[in-house]
Design a protein around this motif. Structure first.
Motif, PDB file in Angstrom:
ATOM      1  N   LEU A  68       0.827  -1.198   0.000  1.00 38.99           N
ATOM      2  CA  LEU A  68       0.000   0.000   0.000  1.00 38.99           C
ATOM      3  C   LEU A  68       0.868   1.258   0.000  1.00 38.99           C
ATOM      4  CD1 LEU A  68      -2.839  -0.847   2.560  1.00 38.99           C
ATOM      5  CD2 LEU A  68      -2.806  -1.170   0.088  1.00 38.99           C
ATOM      6  N   ARG A  69       0.316   2.316  -0.579  1.00 36.64           N
ATOM      7  CA  ARG A  69       1.005   3.598  -0.611  1.00 36.64           C
ATOM      8  C   ARG A  69       0.335   4.576   0.355  1.00 36.64           C
ATOM      9  NH1 ARG A  69       1.905   5.093  -6.833  1.00 36.64           N
ATOM     10  NH2 ARG A  69       3.273   6.653  -5.859  1.00 36.64           N
ATOM     11  N   ALA A  70       0.976   5.718   0.544  1.00 38.48           N
ATOM     12  CA  ALA A  70       0.554   6.669   1.574  1.00 38.48           C
ATOM     13  C   ALA A  70      -0.927   7.066   1.516  1.00 38.48           C
ATOM     14  CB  ALA A  70       1.424   7.921   1.512  1.00 38.48           C
ATOM     15  N   PRO A  71      -1.540   7.253   0.368  1.00 38.02           N
ATOM     16  CA  PRO A  71      -2.951   7.663   0.430  1.00 38.02           C
ATOM     17  C   PRO A  71      -3.853   6.658   1.125  1.00 38.02           C
ATOM     18  CG  PRO A  71      -2.034   8.023  -1.761  1.00 38.02           C
ATOM     19  CD  PRO A  71      -1.022   7.219  -1.007  1.00 38.02           C
ATOM     20  N   PHE A  72      -3.397   5.411   1.221  1.00 42.03           N
ATOM     21  CA  PHE A  72      -4.228   4.383   1.839  1.00 42.03           C
ATOM     22  C   PHE A  72      -3.968   4.232   3.336  1.00 42.03           C
ATOM     23  CE2 PHE A  72      -4.369   3.094  -2.630  1.00 42.03           C
ATOM     24  CZ  PHE A  72      -5.745   2.958  -2.785  1.00 42.03           C
ATOM     25  N   ASP A  86       7.050  10.393   7.514  1.00 39.69           N
ATOM     26  CA  ASP A  86       7.390   9.727   8.774  1.00 39.69           C
ATOM     27  C   ASP A  86       7.217   8.213   8.710  1.00 39.69           C
ATOM     28  OD1 ASP A  86       8.001  12.114   9.915  1.00 39.69           O
ATOM     29  OD2 ASP A  86       6.614  11.948  11.600  1.00 39.69           O
ATOM     30  N   PHE A  87       6.442   7.714   7.725  1.00 43.71           N
ATOM     31  CA  PHE A  87       6.147   6.266   7.726  1.00 43.71           C
ATOM     32  C   PHE A  87       6.140   5.670   6.320  1.00 43.71           C
ATOM     33  CE2 PHE A  87       2.210   8.705   7.882  1.00 43.71           C
ATOM     34  CZ  PHE A  87       1.485   8.186   6.808  1.00 43.71           C
ATOM     35  N   THR A  88       6.791   6.331   5.379  1.00 41.64           N
ATOM     36  CA  THR A  88       6.906   5.784   4.023  1.00 41.64           C
ATOM     37  C   THR A  88       8.366   5.751   3.595  1.00 41.64           C
ATOM     38  OG1 THR A  88       6.614   7.974   3.009  1.00 41.64           O
ATOM     39  CG2 THR A  88       4.629   6.632   3.331  1.00 41.64           C
ATOM     40  N   SER A  89       8.638   4.955   2.573  1.00 40.38           N
ATOM     41  CA  SER A  89       9.987   4.880   2.017  1.00 40.38           C
ATOM     42  C   SER A  89       9.884   4.348   0.599  1.00 40.38           C
ATOM     43  CB  SER A  89      10.877   3.963   2.872  1.00 40.38           C
ATOM     44  OG  SER A  89      10.347   2.645   2.899  1.00 40.38           O
ATOM     45  N   GLY A  90      11.029   4.249  -0.073  1.00 41.75           N
ATOM     46  CA  GLY A  90      11.039   3.731  -1.430  1.00 41.75           C
ATOM     47  C   GLY A  90      10.660   2.263  -1.479  1.00 41.75           C
ATOM     48  N   ALA A  91      10.177   1.814  -2.645  1.00 41.76           N
ATOM     49  CA  ALA A  91       9.695   0.439  -2.775  1.00 41.76           C
ATOM     50  C   ALA A  91      10.803  -0.544  -3.124  1.00 41.76           C
ATOM     51  CB  ALA A  91       8.593   0.377  -3.834  1.00 41.76           C
ATOM     52  N   GLY A  92      12.008  -0.064  -3.350  1.00 38.85           N
ATOM     53  CA  GLY A  92      13.102  -0.974  -3.655  1.00 38.85           C
ATOM     54  C   GLY A  92      13.291  -1.188  -5.139  1.00 38.85           C
ATOM     55  N   ILE A  93      14.144  -2.130  -5.478  1.00 39.04           N
ATOM     56  CA  ILE A  93      14.525  -2.358  -6.866  1.00 39.04           C
ATOM     57  C   ILE A  93      13.310  -2.773  -7.702  1.00 39.04           C
ATOM     58  CG2 ILE A  93      15.112  -4.792  -6.484  1.00 39.04           C
ATOM     59  CD1 ILE A  93      17.442  -4.375  -8.450  1.00 39.04           C
ATOM     60  N   GLY A  94      13.264  -2.226  -8.914  1.00 36.98           N
ATOM     61  CA  GLY A  94      12.211  -2.602  -9.846  1.00 36.98           C
ATOM     62  C   GLY A  94      10.916  -1.842  -9.696  1.00 36.98           C
ATOM     63  N   ALA A  95      10.808  -0.942  -8.718  1.00 38.39           N
ATOM     64  CA  ALA A  95       9.573  -0.182  -8.515  1.00 38.39           C
ATOM     65  C   ALA A  95       9.936   1.263  -8.207  1.00 38.39           C
ATOM     66  CB  ALA A  95       8.753  -0.767  -7.370  1.00 38.39           C
ATOM     67  N   THR A  96       9.599   2.158  -9.108  1.00 37.70           N
ATOM     68  CA  THR A  96       9.922   3.571  -8.903  1.00 37.70           C
ATOM     69  C   THR A  96       8.809   4.238  -8.106  1.00 37.70           C
ATOM     70  OG1 THR A  96       8.898   4.068 -11.033  1.00 37.70           O
ATOM     71  CG2 THR A  96      11.288   3.724 -11.005  1.00 37.70           C
ATOM     72  N   GLN A 100       5.765   4.181  -0.521  1.00 42.45           N
ATOM     73  CA  GLN A 100       5.166   2.931  -0.068  1.00 42.45           C
ATOM     74  C   GLN A 100       5.286   2.847   1.463  1.00 42.45           C
ATOM     75  OE1 GLN A 100       6.779  -1.095  -1.275  1.00 42.45           O
ATOM     76  NE2 GLN A 100       4.987  -0.971  -2.609  1.00 42.45           N
ATOM     77  N   LEU A 101       4.280   2.200   2.086  1.00 48.43           N
ATOM     78  CA  LEU A 101       4.299   2.097   3.542  1.00 48.43           C
ATOM     79  C   LEU A 101       5.554   1.373   4.014  1.00 48.43           C
ATOM     80  CD1 LEU A 101       0.589   1.169   4.421  1.00 48.43           C
ATOM     81  CD2 LEU A 101       1.631   3.401   3.976  1.00 48.43           C
ATOM     82  N   ASP A 102       6.176   1.914   5.042  1.00 50.76           N
ATOM     83  CA  ASP A 102       7.363   1.328   5.659  1.00 50.76           C
ATOM     84  C   ASP A 102       6.897   0.674   6.961  1.00 50.76           C
ATOM     85  OD1 ASP A 102       9.656   0.886   7.236  1.00 50.76           O
ATOM     86  OD2 ASP A 102      10.748   2.485   6.218  1.00 50.76           O
ATOM     87  N   ASP A 103       6.815  -0.655   6.981  1.00 47.86           N
ATOM     88  CA  ASP A 103       6.240  -1.330   8.140  1.00 47.86           C
ATOM     89  C   ASP A 103       7.080  -1.161   9.402  1.00 47.86           C
ATOM     90  OD1 ASP A 103       8.250  -2.934   7.142  1.00 47.86           O
ATOM     91  OD2 ASP A 103       6.972  -4.686   6.797  1.00 47.86           O
ATOM     92  N   THR A 104       8.398  -1.008   9.244  1.00 45.33           N
ATOM     93  CA  THR A 104       9.242  -0.785  10.427  1.00 45.33           C
ATOM     94  C   THR A 104       8.943   0.578  11.038  1.00 45.33           C
ATOM     95  OG1 THR A 104      10.996  -2.154   9.485  1.00 45.33           O
ATOM     96  CG2 THR A 104      11.599  -0.672  11.288  1.00 45.33           C
ATOM     97  N   ALA A 105       8.845   1.605  10.190  1.00 46.38           N
ATOM     98  CA  ALA A 105       8.530   2.942  10.695  1.00 46.38           C
ATOM     99  C   ALA A 105       7.142   2.964  11.321  1.00 46.38           C
ATOM    100  CB  ALA A 105       8.616   3.962   9.554  1.00 46.38           C
ATOM    101  N   LEU A 106       6.203   2.260  10.720  1.00 44.48           N
ATOM    102  CA  LEU A 106       4.849   2.220  11.275  1.00 44.48           C
ATOM    103  C   LEU A 106       4.830   1.511  12.620  1.00 44.48           C
ATOM    104  CD1 LEU A 106       2.798   1.531   8.046  1.00 44.48           C
ATOM    105  CD2 LEU A 106       2.567   3.507   9.550  1.00 44.48           C
ATOM    106  N   TRP A 107       5.599   0.448  12.735  1.00 41.79           N
ATOM    107  CA  TRP A 107       5.686  -0.249  14.018  1.00 41.79           C
ATOM    108  C   TRP A 107       6.193   0.697  15.113  1.00 41.79           C
ATOM    109  CZ3 TRP A 107       5.044  -2.890  18.079  1.00 41.79           C
ATOM    110  CH2 TRP A 107       6.069  -3.126  18.994  1.00 41.79           C
ATOM    111  N   THR A 124      -9.576  -1.784  -1.105  1.00 43.04           N
ATOM    112  CA  THR A 124      -8.392  -2.625  -0.955  1.00 43.04           C
ATOM    113  C   THR A 124      -8.640  -3.945  -0.235  1.00 43.04           C
ATOM    114  OG1 THR A 124      -7.782  -1.480   1.103  1.00 43.04           O
ATOM    115  CG2 THR A 124      -6.856  -0.622  -0.959  1.00 43.04           C
ATOM    116  N   TRP A 125      -9.792  -4.125   0.396  1.00 44.32           N
ATOM    117  CA  TRP A 125     -10.034  -5.351   1.178  1.00 44.32           C
ATOM    118  C   TRP A 125     -11.408  -5.904   0.798  1.00 44.32           C
ATOM    119  CZ3 TRP A 125      -6.702  -8.356   3.238  1.00 44.32           C
ATOM    120  CH2 TRP A 125      -7.054  -9.312   4.195  1.00 44.32           C
ATOM    121  N   GLU A 126     -11.410  -7.061   0.152  1.00 45.92           N
ATOM    122  CA  GLU A 126     -12.625  -7.574  -0.480  1.00 45.92           C
ATOM    123  C   GLU A 126     -13.823  -7.717   0.459  1.00 45.92           C
ATOM    124  OE1 GLU A 126     -14.129 -11.323  -3.275  1.00 45.92           O
ATOM    125  OE2 GLU A 126     -12.044 -11.186  -2.606  1.00 45.92           O
ATOM    126  N   PRO A 127     -13.674  -8.283   1.658  1.00 41.34           N
ATOM    127  CA  PRO A 127     -14.860  -8.408   2.513  1.00 41.34           C
ATOM    128  C   PRO A 127     -15.522  -7.068   2.816  1.00 41.34           C
ATOM    129  CG  PRO A 127     -13.076  -9.772   3.354  1.00 41.34           C
ATOM    130  CD  PRO A 127     -12.487  -8.915   2.281  1.00 41.34           C
TER     131      PRO A 127
END
Length: 400
Positions: A68-72, A86-96, A100-107, A124-127
């Protein structure tokens, strides 16, 4: 032939059977409509088991594995919303992607007492997407869904009001809710609580209309404008907020005025230049009022209303691979049905939907009308060529 037909929604029938009556309230639907809807807060104990909609495991999956990205998601603590950085970072190789949400920062933020807000879960969540679509169909107003995950003994937001109605569904843990009556009844979308911050703060000091602790399975309905603040108790609290984006008479008046102004574009007198040296508008207002009254009296805002309504939500999901496979294997015995949540409307020979419009010949219209009942039909009954056209347009899908 009926040339103006509203769509068949997944809406509740007059008997009241639907998610509203079976999962959110314990009073008669008609009583809710006449005494509660848009008028008063309503607390329903043990309304339903909401664990099928969301859980702690689902929250962890959404945050750590769905990309997920920041708007979500947003993060708040003590009434302040933290910046996305404060809680996002780059998505890594292959994704510009840089947000994207940074789970460590969110924790770390969560462990420090911040509330995590998963936004737009109806996308984003089917149910929750299925539940929100059904509720929106029943209410006749669009529904969005956010989840609030709050650490023990913390609160994310100060006393405030929303500019849309809400159903609060307690999923896990417990949360104390303090509710006060409105300081501004039925606020419009451009009348947020921050415009009345001091009045809201003062009203929140008074006696509460409701002061209670929600437990899993409890549901709380709040009309727009009702003040509220909530604090988690001795464990992590997860609650789902279903926001009802109310249609109002003011919104309809705006659309009626817009339709009237559009008609005035064809009036040569209204397009004419004001007289040379005119001293303000006073000399022209009588004529303008007369023309405007005439335009409003004959304006039809229904097309604009339906276009706006179609733009406010999305149709049910459609898998392109499965749809192509069904089109290629289409035969006269194949069962198809109207895709749900299309907001389909047949007016004369034109079918307007959330995925576009199609025109039909006079001989095709009876089959199109049958298709709008939402029931499964054999392709041969409607016409295989017509069915293929409607499937390629994303209007018909294979029947379940």
């Amino acid at each position: 032939m009926n040339t103006a037909r509203t769509e068949l929604q997944d809406a509740v029938t007059a008997t009241g059977a639907g998610v509203l009556g079976t999962r959110l309230i314990d009073i008669d639907r008609e009583k809710f409509a006449s005494d509660v809807w848009g008028r008063a807060a309503l607390l329903t104990r043990s309304a339903s088991d909401f664990s099928d909609l969301l859980s702690a495991d689902a929250v962890d999956e959404l945050i750590s594995r769905r990309g997920l990205r920041a708007p979500f998601l947003r993060v708040a603590k003590d009434g302040t919303t933290l910046p996305n950085s404060d809680f996002t970072s780059g998505a890594g190789i292959g994704a510009t992607i840089s947000d994207q949400l940074d789970d460590t920062a969110l924790w770390r933020r969560f462990a420090d007492g911040a509330t995590l807000v998963l936004q737009a879960l109806h996308r984003t969540w089917e149910p929750i997407a299925d539940f929100s679509a059904r509720l929106g169909g029943e209410l006749g107003h669009p529904v969005q869904a956010n989840a609030y995950i709050t650490p023990p003994q913390n609160r994310g937001f100060d006393d405030h009001y929303d500019v849309h109605d809400v159903f609060v569904l307690q999923i896990e843990g417990t949360k104390r809710w303090i509710i006060h009556e409105p300081v501004h009844t039925d606020p419009l979308r451009d009348q947020p609580w921050t415009d009345r911050r001091s009045t809201v703060a003062e009203a929140a000091k008074g006696e509460a209309y409701i002061d209670t602790v929600l437990e899993p399975g409890d549901a709380l309905y709040l009309p727009r404008g009702w003040l509220h603040a909530a604090q988690a108790q001795g464990e992590v609290s997860i609650h789902l907020t279903l926001g009802i984006h109310n249609w109002t008479r003011y919104a309809l008046a705006e659309q009626l005025a817009q339709s009237a102004l559009e008609a005035l574009r064809d009036d040569p007198q209204m397009r004419a230049t004001l007289p040379l040296g005119v001293d303000g508008p006073a000399d022209e207002l009588d004529l303008i009022r007369e023309r405007l009254r005439e335009a409003i009296s004959t304006a039809d805002s229904a097309p604009l209303f339906h276009r706006t309504r179609r733009s406010q939500a999305r149709p049910a999901p459609l898998g392109p691979l499965a749809q192509l496979r069904s089109v290629r294997n289409l035969g006269s015995t194949a069962l198809v049905q109207l895709r749900s949540s299309l907001e389909a409307r047949l007016e004369g020979p034109r079918l307007s939907t959330r995925v576009g419009w199609l025109d039909f010949s006079e001989t095709e219209l009876p089959a199109v009308e049958r298709m709008l009942d939402g029931e499964p039909h054999a392709a041969g009954e409607l016409g295989v060529d017509l069915v293929e056209r409607l499937m390629r347009a994303g209007v018909l899908i294979p029947a379940d």
